[in-house]
Scaffold this motif. Structure first.
Motif, PDB file in Angstrom:
ATOM      1  N   PHE A   5     -15.121 -48.180  56.811  1.00  0.00           N
ATOM      2  CA  PHE A   5     -16.543 -47.515  56.865  1.00  0.00           C
ATOM      3  C   PHE A   5     -16.474 -47.669  58.374  1.00  0.00           C
ATOM      4  CE2 PHE A   5     -17.441 -49.404  52.625  1.00  0.00           C
ATOM      5  CZ  PHE A   5     -17.744 -48.574  52.186  1.00  0.00           C
ATOM      6  N   GLU A   6     -17.293 -47.044  59.240  1.00  0.00           N
ATOM      7  CA  GLU A   6     -17.610 -46.773  60.393  1.00  0.00           C
ATOM      8  C   GLU A   6     -18.951 -47.470  60.630  1.00  0.00           C
ATOM      9  OE1 GLU A   6     -17.026 -44.257  64.006  1.00  0.00           O
ATOM     10  OE2 GLU A   6     -15.087 -44.541  63.717  1.00  0.00           O
ATOM     11  N   LEU A   7     -19.136 -48.230  61.563  1.00  0.00           N
ATOM     12  CA  LEU A   7     -20.671 -48.604  61.876  1.00  0.00           C
ATOM     13  C   LEU A   7     -20.938 -47.861  63.131  1.00  0.00           C
ATOM     14  CD1 LEU A   7     -20.641 -52.014  59.074  1.00  0.00           C
ATOM     15  CD2 LEU A   7     -21.116 -49.613  58.352  1.00  0.00           C
ATOM     16  N   THR A   8     -22.171 -48.762  63.367  1.00  0.00           N
ATOM     17  CA  THR A   8     -22.224 -48.065  64.918  1.00  0.00           C
ATOM     18  C   THR A   8     -23.400 -49.162  64.896  1.00  0.00           C
ATOM     19  OG1 THR A   8     -22.390 -45.819  64.909  1.00  0.00           O
ATOM     20  CG2 THR A   8     -23.910 -47.177  66.737  1.00  0.00           C
ATOM     21  N   LEU A   9     -22.982 -50.426  65.888  1.00  0.00           N
ATOM     22  CA  LEU A   9     -24.595 -51.437  66.602  1.00  0.00           C
ATOM     23  C   LEU A   9     -24.955 -50.674  67.247  1.00  0.00           C
ATOM     24  CD1 LEU A   9     -21.706 -54.471  66.146  1.00  0.00           C
ATOM     25  CD2 LEU A   9     -23.294 -54.045  64.238  1.00  0.00           C
ATOM     26  N   LYS A  10     -26.439 -50.706  67.560  1.00  0.00           N
ATOM     27  CA  LYS A  10     -27.689 -50.991  68.503  1.00  0.00           C
ATOM     28  C   LYS A  10     -26.822 -51.354  69.555  1.00  0.00           C
ATOM     29  CE  LYS A  10     -31.002 -50.940  64.456  1.00  0.00           C
ATOM     30  NZ  LYS A  10     -32.182 -52.387  64.226  1.00  0.00           N
ATOM     31  N   PRO A  11     -27.262 -50.917  70.634  1.00  0.00           N
ATOM     32  CA  PRO A  11     -27.048 -51.348  71.785  1.00  0.00           C
ATOM     33  C   PRO A  11     -27.723 -53.066  72.612  1.00  0.00           C
ATOM     34  CG  PRO A  11     -27.967 -48.960  72.274  1.00  0.00           C
ATOM     35  CD  PRO A  11     -28.075 -49.950  70.820  1.00  0.00           C
ATOM     36  N   LYS A  12     -26.432 -53.721  72.524  1.00  0.00           N
ATOM     37  CA  LYS A  12     -26.648 -55.073  73.230  1.00  0.00           C
ATOM     38  C   LYS A  12     -27.397 -55.768  74.404  1.00  0.00           C
ATOM     39  CE  LYS A  12     -25.858 -56.808  68.621  1.00  0.00           C
ATOM     40  NZ  LYS A  12     -27.376 -55.038  68.006  1.00  0.00           N
ATOM     41  N   ARG A  13     -27.566 -56.012  75.545  1.00  0.00           N
ATOM     42  CA  ARG A  13     -27.320 -56.648  76.168  1.00  0.00           C
ATOM     43  C   ARG A  13     -26.487 -57.679  76.335  1.00  0.00           C
ATOM     44  NH1 ARG A  13     -28.342 -61.801  75.885  1.00  0.00           N
ATOM     45  NH2 ARG A  13     -29.472 -62.780  74.464  1.00  0.00           N
ATOM     46  N   ARG A  14     -25.568 -58.162  77.720  1.00  0.00           N
ATOM     47  CA  ARG A  14     -24.560 -58.333  77.643  1.00  0.00           C
ATOM     48  C   ARG A  14     -24.355 -60.433  77.345  1.00  0.00           C
ATOM     49  NH1 ARG A  14     -21.678 -59.747  82.855  1.00  0.00           N
ATOM     50  NH2 ARG A  14     -20.680 -61.683  82.952  1.00  0.00           N
ATOM     51  N   GLY A  15     -23.744 -60.274  76.283  1.00  0.00           N
ATOM     52  CA  GLY A  15     -23.913 -61.908  75.917  1.00  0.00           C
ATOM     53  C   GLY A  15     -23.769 -61.873  74.460  1.00  0.00           C
ATOM     54  N   PHE A  16     -23.873 -63.396  74.256  1.00  0.00           N
ATOM     55  CA  PHE A  16     -23.271 -63.022  72.892  1.00  0.00           C
ATOM     56  C   PHE A  16     -24.391 -63.550  71.413  1.00  0.00           C
ATOM     57  CE2 PHE A  16     -19.750 -64.727  75.176  1.00  0.00           C
ATOM     58  CZ  PHE A  16     -18.996 -64.617  74.310  1.00  0.00           C
ATOM     59  N   THR A  40     -13.498 -54.011  66.192  1.00  0.00           N
ATOM     60  CA  THR A  40     -14.642 -53.007  66.977  1.00  0.00           C
ATOM     61  C   THR A  40     -13.586 -51.478  67.887  1.00  0.00           C
ATOM     62  OG1 THR A  40     -15.970 -52.959  69.171  1.00  0.00           O
ATOM     63  CG2 THR A  40     -14.590 -54.495  69.159  1.00  0.00           C
ATOM     64  N   LYS A  41     -14.201 -50.595  68.409  1.00  0.00           N
ATOM     65  CA  LYS A  41     -13.174 -49.873  68.585  1.00  0.00           C
ATOM     66  C   LYS A  41     -13.025 -49.803  70.519  1.00  0.00           C
ATOM     67  CE  LYS A  41     -13.529 -46.059  65.647  1.00  0.00           C
ATOM     68  NZ  LYS A  41     -13.887 -45.115  65.725  1.00  0.00           N
ATOM     69  N   HIS A  42     -13.782 -50.995  71.253  1.00  0.00           N
ATOM     70  CA  HIS A  42     -13.305 -50.602  72.792  1.00  0.00           C
ATOM     71  C   HIS A  42     -13.472 -51.872  72.735  1.00  0.00           C
ATOM     72  CE1 HIS A  42     -17.454 -47.836  71.555  1.00  0.00           C
ATOM     73  NE2 HIS A  42     -17.570 -49.108  70.367  1.00  0.00           N
ATOM     74  N   SER A 127     -23.935 -48.282  72.590  1.00  0.00           N
ATOM     75  CA  SER A 127     -23.673 -48.765  70.982  1.00  0.00           C
ATOM     76  C   SER A 127     -22.329 -49.148  70.884  1.00  0.00           C
ATOM     77  CB  SER A 127     -24.557 -47.212  70.012  1.00  0.00           C
ATOM     78  OG  SER A 127     -23.422 -46.182  70.973  1.00  0.00           O
ATOM     79  N   ARG A 128     -21.991 -49.357  69.719  1.00  0.00           N
ATOM     80  CA  ARG A 128     -20.453 -49.966  70.040  1.00  0.00           C
ATOM     81  C   ARG A 128     -20.126 -49.689  68.163  1.00  0.00           C
ATOM     82  NH1 ARG A 128     -18.098 -50.898  74.703  1.00  0.00           N
ATOM     83  NH2 ARG A 128     -18.609 -52.602  75.752  1.00  0.00           N
ATOM     84  N   LYS A 129     -18.847 -48.838  67.832  1.00  0.00           N
ATOM     85  CA  LYS A 129     -18.642 -48.512  67.015  1.00  0.00           C
ATOM     86  C   LYS A 129     -17.398 -50.052  66.397  1.00  0.00           C
ATOM     87  CE  LYS A 129     -18.949 -43.577  67.890  1.00  0.00           C
ATOM     88  NZ  LYS A 129     -20.563 -43.317  67.183  1.00  0.00           N
ATOM     89  N   LEU A 130     -18.237 -50.185  65.077  1.00  0.00           N
ATOM     90  CA  LEU A 130     -17.244 -50.877  64.323  1.00  0.00           C
ATOM     91  C   LEU A 130     -17.238 -49.846  62.896  1.00  0.00           C
ATOM     92  CD1 LEU A 130     -19.180 -53.694  63.966  1.00  0.00           C
ATOM     93  CD2 LEU A 130     -17.779 -53.951  65.534  1.00  0.00           C
ATOM     94  N   VAL A 131     -14.634 -50.432  63.250  1.00  0.00           N
ATOM     95  CA  VAL A 131     -14.542 -50.206  61.712  1.00  0.00           C
ATOM     96  C   VAL A 131     -14.244 -51.391  60.748  1.00  0.00           C
ATOM     97  CG1 VAL A 131     -12.726 -48.943  60.528  1.00  0.00           C
ATOM     98  CG2 VAL A 131     -13.410 -48.112  62.793  1.00  0.00           C
ATOM     99  N   VAL A 132     -15.017 -51.219  59.169  1.00  0.00           N
ATOM    100  CA  VAL A 132     -15.198 -52.283  58.514  1.00  0.00           C
ATOM    101  C   VAL A 132     -14.192 -51.328  57.879  1.00  0.00           C
ATOM    102  CG1 VAL A 132     -16.623 -53.679  56.703  1.00  0.00           C
ATOM    103  CG2 VAL A 132     -17.447 -52.773  59.260  1.00  0.00           C
ATOM    104  N   THR A 133     -12.859 -52.327  57.000  1.00  0.00           N
ATOM    105  CA  THR A 133     -11.833 -51.592  55.622  1.00  0.00           C
ATOM    106  C   THR A 133     -12.023 -53.465  54.907  1.00  0.00           C
ATOM    107  OG1 THR A 133     -10.678 -51.145  57.565  1.00  0.00           O
ATOM    108  CG2 THR A 133     -10.070 -51.751  54.784  1.00  0.00           C
TER     109      THR A 133
END
Length: 137
Positions: A5-16, A40-42, A127-133
């Motif tokens: 699956f490819e997921l999108t995380l909501k935009p986040k401020r700098r940090g953990f 993560t694809k970034h 926003s950031r894209k993640l690939v989940v296998t």
């Protein structure tokens, strides 16, 4: 069975940021036994497993990474994309861009105090894209 699956995380401020629930909410039911890989694809963010209870750990991680890889270092050559870009690439290399976690009895087999961190190293990463296998039975 292998699912991807490819997921999108909501935009986040700098940090953990603790994102275990955000990721799990976008996935189907996990298999009884298996493994999950999150990638993560970034090149200016990362993933990590760490403390899921005390938010001060995330603040301290940001402080540590900023001390290890400061902005505006005069030796940086790659500066066209802003003062936070080259440090973000270096931090991404330090944290890594993927995690592999066992699945047991249909749940992530994390330790009691472990959670998935999304590490945003840019001031405005978007926003950031993640690939989940998911591999399991």
């Amino acid at each position: 069975m292998i699912q991807q699956f490819e997921l999108t995380l909501k935009p986040k401020r700098r940090g953990f940021h603790l994102v275990t629930s955000e990721i799990l909410s976008q996935l189907p039911k996990l298999p009884k036994t298996g493994i999950i890989n999150i990638f993560t694809k970034h090149t200016s963010c990362g993933l990590s497993l760490n403390e899921n209870a005390d938010p001060d750990v995330r603040v301290d991680m940001e402080t540590i990474f900023n001390q290890l890889v400061p902005q505006n270092c005069p030796q940086y050559v790659h500066t066209l994309e802003g003062a936070d870009d080259m440090p973000a690439h270096a931090k991404s290399t330090l944290s890594g861009v993927s995690l592999t976690i066992p699945i047991t009895n249909g749940h992530l087999n994390l330790g009691t105090w472990q959670g998935i961190y999304f590490c945003e190293y840019r001031n405005y990463g978007g926003s950031r894209k993640l690939v989940v296998t998911i591999m399991g039975e």
